[in-house]
Design a protein around this motif. Structure first.
Motif, PDB file in Angstrom:
ATOM      1  N   THR A   9      13.118  -4.173  -7.526  1.00 12.86           N
ATOM      2  CA  THR A   9      13.150  -2.168  -7.923  1.00 12.86           C
ATOM      3  C   THR A   9      11.616  -2.723  -8.485  1.00 12.86           C
ATOM      4  O   THR A   9      10.932  -3.516  -8.863  1.00 12.86           O
ATOM      5  CB  THR A   9      14.133  -2.626  -8.949  1.00 12.86           C
ATOM      6  OG1 THR A   9      13.792  -4.016  -9.717  1.00 12.86           O
ATOM      7  CG2 THR A   9      15.843  -2.333  -8.716  1.00 12.86           C
ATOM      8  N   SER A  10      11.091  -1.224  -8.811  1.00 17.95           N
ATOM      9  CA  SER A  10       9.851  -1.221  -9.440  1.00 17.95           C
ATOM     10  C   SER A  10       9.783   0.193 -10.232  1.00 17.95           C
ATOM     11  O   SER A  10      10.461   1.481  -9.600  1.00 17.95           O
ATOM     12  CB  SER A  10       8.538  -0.903  -8.437  1.00 17.95           C
ATOM     13  OG  SER A  10       7.331  -1.075  -9.154  1.00 17.95           O
ATOM     14  N   GLY A  11       9.608  -0.149 -11.638  1.00 25.26           N
ATOM     15  CA  GLY A  11       8.574   1.439 -12.065  1.00 25.26           C
ATOM     16  C   GLY A  11      10.358   2.140 -13.242  1.00 25.26           C
ATOM     17  O   GLY A  11      10.916   3.003 -13.288  1.00 25.26           O
ATOM     18  N   GLY A  12      11.011   1.237 -14.057  1.00 25.57           N
ATOM     19  CA  GLY A  12      12.174   0.892 -14.962  1.00 25.57           C
ATOM     20  C   GLY A  12      13.132   0.647 -14.959  1.00 25.57           C
ATOM     21  O   GLY A  12      14.255   1.898 -15.226  1.00 25.57           O
ATOM     22  N   PHE A  13      13.757  -0.078 -14.125  1.00 24.68           N
ATOM     23  CA  PHE A  13      15.264  -0.117 -13.865  1.00 24.68           C
ATOM     24  C   PHE A  13      15.980  -1.465 -14.389  1.00 24.68           C
ATOM     25  O   PHE A  13      14.852  -2.076 -14.875  1.00 24.68           O
ATOM     26  CB  PHE A  13      15.630  -0.588 -12.185  1.00 24.68           C
ATOM     27  CG  PHE A  13      15.929   0.859 -11.710  1.00 24.68           C
ATOM     28  CD1 PHE A  13      16.539   1.587 -11.327  1.00 24.68           C
ATOM     29  CD2 PHE A  13      14.048   1.038 -10.748  1.00 24.68           C
ATOM     30  CE1 PHE A  13      16.133   2.714 -10.864  1.00 24.68           C
ATOM     31  CE2 PHE A  13      14.543   2.136  -9.884  1.00 24.68           C
ATOM     32  CZ  PHE A  13      15.223   2.903  -9.679  1.00 24.68           C
ATOM     33  N   ARG A  14      17.335  -1.695 -14.718  1.00 24.78           N
ATOM     34  CA  ARG A  14      16.779  -2.545 -15.904  1.00 24.78           C
ATOM     35  C   ARG A  14      18.618  -3.590 -15.232  1.00 24.78           C
ATOM     36  O   ARG A  14      19.593  -2.552 -14.671  1.00 24.78           O
ATOM     37  CB  ARG A  14      17.752  -2.478 -17.195  1.00 24.78           C
ATOM     38  CG  ARG A  14      18.908  -3.774 -17.826  1.00 24.78           C
ATOM     39  CD  ARG A  14      19.078  -2.971 -19.400  1.00 24.78           C
ATOM     40  NE  ARG A  14      19.282  -2.183 -19.857  1.00 24.78           N
ATOM     41  CZ  ARG A  14      21.112  -2.538 -19.277  1.00 24.78           C
ATOM     42  NH1 ARG A  14      21.585  -3.965 -19.488  1.00 24.78           N
ATOM     43  NH2 ARG A  14      21.755  -1.767 -19.487  1.00 24.78           N
ATOM     44  N   VAL A  15      18.955  -4.648 -14.917  1.00 27.94           N
ATOM     45  CA  VAL A  15      19.296  -4.617 -13.582  1.00 27.94           C
ATOM     46  C   VAL A  15      20.616  -4.984 -14.886  1.00 27.94           C
ATOM     47  O   VAL A  15      20.150  -6.253 -15.470  1.00 27.94           O
ATOM     48  CB  VAL A  15      19.105  -6.337 -13.263  1.00 27.94           C
ATOM     49  CG1 VAL A  15      20.326  -6.600 -12.293  1.00 27.94           C
ATOM     50  CG2 VAL A  15      18.144  -6.066 -11.929  1.00 27.94           C
ATOM     51  N   ARG A  70       0.849  -1.462  -0.055  1.00 24.90           N
ATOM     52  CA  ARG A  70      -0.172   0.130  -0.017  1.00 24.90           C
ATOM     53  C   ARG A  70       0.752   1.195   0.118  1.00 24.90           C
ATOM     54  O   ARG A  70       0.569   2.353  -0.996  1.00 24.90           O
ATOM     55  CB  ARG A  70      -1.279   0.342   0.992  1.00 24.90           C
ATOM     56  CG  ARG A  70      -1.991  -0.709   1.367  1.00 24.90           C
ATOM     57  CD  ARG A  70      -3.464  -0.550   1.908  1.00 24.90           C
ATOM     58  NE  ARG A  70      -3.209  -0.566   3.997  1.00 24.90           N
ATOM     59  CZ  ARG A  70      -2.694  -1.898   3.805  1.00 24.90           C
ATOM     60  NH1 ARG A  70      -3.651  -3.305   3.372  1.00 24.90           N
ATOM     61  NH2 ARG A  70      -2.528  -2.263   5.460  1.00 24.90           N
ATOM     62  N   VAL A  71       1.795   1.535   0.515  1.00 28.39           N
ATOM     63  CA  VAL A  71       3.252   2.522   0.587  1.00 28.39           C
ATOM     64  C   VAL A  71       3.584   2.948  -0.255  1.00 28.39           C
ATOM     65  O   VAL A  71       3.506   3.738  -0.841  1.00 28.39           O
ATOM     66  CB  VAL A  71       3.947   2.199   2.046  1.00 28.39           C
ATOM     67  CG1 VAL A  71       4.955   3.702   1.710  1.00 28.39           C
ATOM     68  CG2 VAL A  71       3.126   3.077   2.944  1.00 28.39           C
ATOM     69  N   LEU A  72       3.680   1.558  -1.450  1.00 35.38           N
ATOM     70  CA  LEU A  72       4.562   1.528  -2.504  1.00 35.38           C
ATOM     71  C   LEU A  72       3.783   2.402  -3.633  1.00 35.38           C
ATOM     72  O   LEU A  72       3.824   2.986  -3.925  1.00 35.38           O
ATOM     73  CB  LEU A  72       4.989   0.774  -3.040  1.00 35.38           C
ATOM     74  CG  LEU A  72       6.442   0.047  -2.314  1.00 35.38           C
ATOM     75  CD1 LEU A  72       6.293  -1.863  -2.735  1.00 35.38           C
ATOM     76  CD2 LEU A  72       7.344   0.708  -1.920  1.00 35.38           C
ATOM     77  N   ASP A  73       2.239   1.894  -3.142  1.00 31.68           N
ATOM     78  CA  ASP A  73       1.275   1.612  -4.724  1.00 31.68           C
ATOM     79  C   ASP A  73       0.858   3.636  -4.323  1.00 31.68           C
ATOM     80  O   ASP A  73       0.728   4.536  -5.355  1.00 31.68           O
ATOM     81  CB  ASP A  73       0.253   1.382  -4.165  1.00 31.68           C
ATOM     82  CG  ASP A  73       0.497   0.034  -4.778  1.00 31.68           C
ATOM     83  OD1 ASP A  73       1.459  -0.536  -5.461  1.00 31.68           O
ATOM     84  OD2 ASP A  73      -1.268  -0.969  -4.311  1.00 31.68           O
TER      85      ASP A  73
END
Length: 273
Positions: free
Chosen positions: A244-250, A187-190
């Protein structure tokens, strides 16, 4: 805290040994570390925060999530302000998010605090100490109740605004409290919005296959390797995470070999899209 236990002693050579992701291999990567520092007490049982700082610096990390951080807490950490000391030793900005904020011990003047922290080479734009449901470890008769200690720090990296979170989920074998904490974390992340760039770093005190972590690991991507992180001397369980969330590449990830804590850290080299 962890429901696992480490034992035994190690040599100083082993304490200082680690194999970080090569900085030269990924010059533009954002290097992200999570580390449960066990209040500066190594796998050998000795308190040495300078050793902890060397382990962090050796990874070349740009952003770090820390768990089990003391601030004037007790004799176990020499009543030090560990967050401030690690910031000074690493040359990084720090945000400390206490879980506990207790009156001073007799003969001391500083309040006793324990919690999580974020270190960053980038200045903080905003910080917040969120609450999660917890069972206190300092109350002799705890009941589940909201308590702080879920850190959020916003930084700007190459023009992008990143939300960096550091967390420490419940350590008990019974997953009931962790299950509640996972729902609250999601919920915090959202709240940041679906397109927000987020780094969730922490000691989840459960392995990736644990059913209670499933909703969280659907919401974020595990950017770390499958290697175990606990106990530090001979790890058998992966309970520490960089996600991660929202547009990272490892680009690369590993668990550096160091015994400066009873946990090993997790390091990921990321591209910010």
């Amino acid at each position: 805290m962890s429901f696992f236990r480490a034992a035994g002693a190690v040599t100083m050579a082993a304490v200082l040994a680690f194999t970080p992701v090569s900085a030269s291999a990924h010059p533009a990567a954002l290097r992200v570390l999570n580390y449960n520092i066990h209040t500066g007490i190594g796998a050998d049982g000795k308190l040495d925060l300078a050793r902890t700082a060397r382990a962090i610096l050796g990874t070349g990390a740009d952003v770090v999530g820390l768990e089990e951080v003391d601030q004037h807490f007790s004799a176990r950490s020499g009543y030090a302000d560990q967050a401030a000391e690690l910031a000074a030793r690493t040359g990084m900005h720090v945000f400390f998010a206490p879980i506990y904020d207790l009156p001073p011990e007799q003969g001391h003047h500083d309040r006793r605090r324990y919690g999580v922290a974020v270190l960053s080479r980038f200045p903080f734009l905003r910080t917040e100490n969120h609450q999660l449901t917890r069972l206190s470890t300092v109350d002799p008769n705890p009941v589940p109740a909201p308590a702080p200690g879920f850190a959020e720090a916003e930084v700007r990296v190459r023009g992008e605004r990143l939300h960096v979170y550091a967390t420490h989920l419940d350590y008990r074998p019974d997953p009931a409290i962790r299950r509640i904490q996972v729902a609250e974390t999601v919920r915090v992340l959202d709240h940041d919005g679906a397109r927000a760039k987020q780094l969730l770093l922490g000691d989840f005190n459960a392995t990736p296959a644990a059913p209670e972590l499933a909703p969280l690991l659907r919401r974020v991507r595990d950017a770390g390797p499958p290697d175990p992180t606990y106990p530090a001397e001979a790890p058998t369980a992966k309970i520490d995470f960089v996600t991660t969330s929202g547009g990272f590449r490892v680009r690369d990830a590993e668990v550096p070999v160091t015994h400066a804590s009873d946990h090993r850290p997790v390091l990921a080299a990321l591209s910010v899209r």
